[in-house]
Design a protein around this motif. Structure first.
Motif, PDB file in Angstrom:
ATOM      1  N   ILE A  57      14.791  46.349 -68.215  1.00  0.00           N
ATOM      2  CA  ILE A  57      14.533  46.891 -66.871  1.00  0.00           C
ATOM      3  C   ILE A  57      13.222  47.677 -66.874  1.00  0.00           C
ATOM      4  N   HIS A  58      13.036  48.477 -67.896  1.00  0.00           N
ATOM      5  CA  HIS A  58      11.807  49.264 -68.011  1.00  0.00           C
ATOM      6  C   HIS A  58      10.586  48.350 -68.131  1.00  0.00           C
ATOM      7  N   ASP A  59      10.682  47.302 -68.911  1.00  0.00           N
ATOM      8  CA  ASP A  59       9.563  46.355 -69.063  1.00  0.00           C
ATOM      9  C   ASP A  59       9.258  45.640 -67.748  1.00  0.00           C
ATOM     10  N   LEU A  60      10.289  45.241 -67.033  1.00  0.00           N
ATOM     11  CA  LEU A  60      10.087  44.586 -65.731  1.00  0.00           C
ATOM     12  C   LEU A  60       9.420  45.539 -64.736  1.00  0.00           C
ATOM     13  N   ARG A  61       9.914  46.762 -64.699  1.00  0.00           N
ATOM     14  CA  ARG A  61       9.334  47.765 -63.799  1.00  0.00           C
ATOM     15  C   ARG A  61       7.866  48.000 -64.155  1.00  0.00           C
ATOM     16  N   GLY A  62       7.565  48.104 -65.440  1.00  0.00           N
ATOM     17  CA  GLY A  62       6.182  48.293 -65.892  1.00  0.00           C
ATOM     18  C   GLY A  62       5.297  47.101 -65.549  1.00  0.00           C
ATOM     19  N   ALA A  63       5.848  45.889 -65.665  1.00  0.00           N
ATOM     20  CA  ALA A  63       5.063  44.694 -65.336  1.00  0.00           C
ATOM     21  C   ALA A  63       4.721  44.650 -63.849  1.00  0.00           C
ATOM     22  N   ILE A  64       5.677  45.020 -63.002  1.00  0.00           N
ATOM     23  CA  ILE A  64       5.419  45.030 -61.556  1.00  0.00           C
ATOM     24  C   ILE A  64       4.395  46.106 -61.213  1.00  0.00           C
ATOM     25  N   GLU A  65       4.553  47.288 -61.800  1.00  0.00           N
ATOM     26  CA  GLU A  65       3.609  48.372 -61.517  1.00  0.00           C
ATOM     27  C   GLU A  65       2.215  48.020 -62.012  1.00  0.00           C
ATOM     28  N   THR A  66       2.119  47.321 -63.139  1.00  0.00           N
ATOM     29  CA  THR A  66       0.819  46.879 -63.634  1.00  0.00           C
ATOM     30  C   THR A  66       0.213  45.851 -62.687  1.00  0.00           C
ATOM     31  N   GLU A  67       1.064  44.965 -62.165  1.00  0.00           N
ATOM     32  CA  GLU A  67       0.599  43.940 -61.217  1.00  0.00           C
ATOM     33  C   GLU A  67       0.055  44.575 -59.937  1.00  0.00           C
ATOM     34  N   LEU A  68       0.680  45.670 -59.514  1.00  0.00           N
ATOM     35  CA  LEU A  68       0.304  46.321 -58.254  1.00  0.00           C
ATOM     36  C   LEU A  68      -0.623  47.522 -58.445  1.00  0.00           C
ATOM     37  N   GLU A  69      -1.078  47.761 -59.642  1.00  0.00           N
ATOM     38  CA  GLU A  69      -1.923  48.920 -59.936  1.00  0.00           C
ATOM     39  C   GLU A  69      -3.220  48.913 -59.128  1.00  0.00           C
ATOM     40  N   GLN A  70      -3.688  47.736 -58.759  1.00  0.00           N
ATOM     41  CA  GLN A  70      -4.950  47.620 -58.035  1.00  0.00           C
ATOM     42  C   GLN A  70      -4.890  48.235 -56.631  1.00  0.00           C
ATOM     43  N   ILE A  71      -3.694  48.405 -56.078  1.00  0.00           N
ATOM     44  CA  ILE A  71      -3.608  48.965 -54.726  1.00  0.00           C
ATOM     45  C   ILE A  71      -3.493  50.483 -54.723  1.00  0.00           C
ATOM     46  N   ARG A  72      -3.362  51.085 -55.879  1.00  0.00           N
ATOM     47  CA  ARG A  72      -3.299  52.546 -55.947  1.00  0.00           C
ATOM     48  C   ARG A  72      -4.640  53.125 -55.478  1.00  0.00           C
ATOM     49  N   ASN A  73      -4.594  54.178 -54.688  1.00  0.00           N
ATOM     50  CA  ASN A  73      -5.757  54.864 -54.102  1.00  0.00           C
ATOM     51  C   ASN A  73      -6.516  54.004 -53.099  1.00  0.00           C
ATOM     52  N   ARG A  74      -5.847  53.021 -52.521  1.00  0.00           N
ATOM     53  CA  ARG A  74      -6.447  52.247 -51.437  1.00  0.00           C
ATOM     54  C   ARG A  74      -5.832  52.693 -50.118  1.00  0.00           C
ATOM     55  N   GLN A  75      -6.563  52.478 -49.039  1.00  0.00           N
ATOM     56  CA  GLN A  75      -6.075  52.858 -47.715  1.00  0.00           C
ATOM     57  C   GLN A  75      -4.794  52.106 -47.390  1.00  0.00           C
ATOM     58  N   ILE A  76      -3.866  52.795 -46.750  1.00  0.00           N
ATOM     59  CA  ILE A  76      -2.588  52.197 -46.392  1.00  0.00           C
ATOM     60  C   ILE A  76      -2.795  51.018 -45.448  1.00  0.00           C
ATOM     61  N   GLU A  77      -3.763  51.127 -44.550  1.00  0.00           N
ATOM     62  CA  GLU A  77      -4.027  50.033 -43.605  1.00  0.00           C
ATOM     63  C   GLU A  77      -4.445  48.762 -44.343  1.00  0.00           C
ATOM     64  N   SER A 130      -2.736  43.285 -46.422  1.00  0.00           N
ATOM     65  CA  SER A 130      -2.572  42.302 -47.503  1.00  0.00           C
ATOM     66  C   SER A 130      -1.143  42.304 -48.056  1.00  0.00           C
ATOM     67  N   ARG A 131      -0.195  42.675 -47.234  1.00  0.00           N
ATOM     68  CA  ARG A 131       1.193  42.773 -47.667  1.00  0.00           C
ATOM     69  C   ARG A 131       1.735  41.420 -48.134  1.00  0.00           C
ATOM     70  N   ASP A 132       1.477  40.378 -47.374  1.00  0.00           N
ATOM     71  CA  ASP A 132       1.983  39.051 -47.753  1.00  0.00           C
ATOM     72  C   ASP A 132       1.439  38.620 -49.106  1.00  0.00           C
ATOM     73  N   LEU A 133       0.176  38.890 -49.324  1.00  0.00           N
ATOM     74  CA  LEU A 133      -0.453  38.538 -50.605  1.00  0.00           C
ATOM     75  C   LEU A 133       0.202  39.306 -51.756  1.00  0.00           C
ATOM     76  N   LEU A 134       0.487  40.570 -51.541  1.00  0.00           N
ATOM     77  CA  LEU A 134       1.142  41.367 -52.584  1.00  0.00           C
ATOM     78  C   LEU A 134       2.553  40.848 -52.869  1.00  0.00           C
ATOM     79  N   GLU A 135       3.270  40.514 -51.809  1.00  0.00           N
ATOM     80  CA  GLU A 135       4.624  39.996 -52.009  1.00  0.00           C
ATOM     81  C   GLU A 135       4.593  38.689 -52.790  1.00  0.00           C
ATOM     82  N   LYS A 136       3.689  37.820 -52.432  1.00  0.00           N
ATOM     83  CA  LYS A 136       3.598  36.532 -53.127  1.00  0.00           C
ATOM     84  C   LYS A 136       3.154  36.731 -54.576  1.00  0.00           C
TER      85      LYS A 136
END
Length: 172
Positions: free
Chosen positions: A99-119, A124-130
């Motif tokens: 579970i920890h490894d899966l959570r870390g893999a997802i957070e690593t995948e989404l790390e690029q959106i940290r400190n980006r504008q919410i708008e 790009s929500r669909d792109l992130l989901e895909k």
């Protein structure tokens, strides 16, 4: 017919002199009161002008403060944290390490959106989901899992509610 010579009569002369003198005193009284009222209105008008200028300066200061706060709030409206919660964690019966490894893999995948504008992230929500759903996560060597996003909550914290599914063999 002739006009009687009343101009010689002292009582009529006093009467007309009183009328003329009364008109002069009335005119002077009118000028005095008109001047006083006019001066009072000018002073009141100047007070109102100074009050309006003071309020305009206050409005300008408040607008500047509001613009600064708006800019600060806009800076605060960035994705600051990513949280991942698994909905079927007990049902899949995975170890804490997996579970920890899966959570870390997802957070690593989404790390690029940290400190980006919410708008921008919302656009790009669909792109992130895909990106999360189409990736097969390998955990513990031979085990492969695929994730399905059930809920996507976006604020200063991006919250993902994910369902864990075994990876299908035909996609690998």
């Amino acid at each position: 017919m002739r006009i009687p010579p009343l101009y010689n009569d002292k009582s009529w002369q006093r009467f007309f002199a009183g009328i003329i003198l009364g008109m002069l005193i009335g005119w002077l009284f009118f000028l005095y009161h008109f001047g006083m009222v006019h001066e009072k209105l000018i002073l009141e008008l100047n007070d109102k002008k100074s009050m309006i200028e003071k309020h305009e300066r206050t409005i300008d200061i408040l607008r500047q403060d509001q613009d600064e706060q708006s800019q600060e709030n806009q800076d605060k409206l960035k994705v600051q944290e990513i949280k991942v919660e698994f909905l079927n964690e007990e049902e899949v019966n995975l170890s804490e390490m997996t579970i920890h490894d899966l959570r870390g893999a997802i957070e690593t995948e989404l790390e690029q959106i940290r400190n980006r504008q919410i708008e921008a992230v919302a656009a790009s929500r669909d792109l992130l989901e895909k990106a999360v759903e189409n990736k097969i996560y390998r955990v513990g060597g031979d085990k492969q899992y695929q994730l399905k996003i059930e809920k996507f909550i976006l604020h200063t914290t991006l919250e993902l509610f994910v369902r864990i599914e075994p990876a299908s063999l035909d996609r690998g």
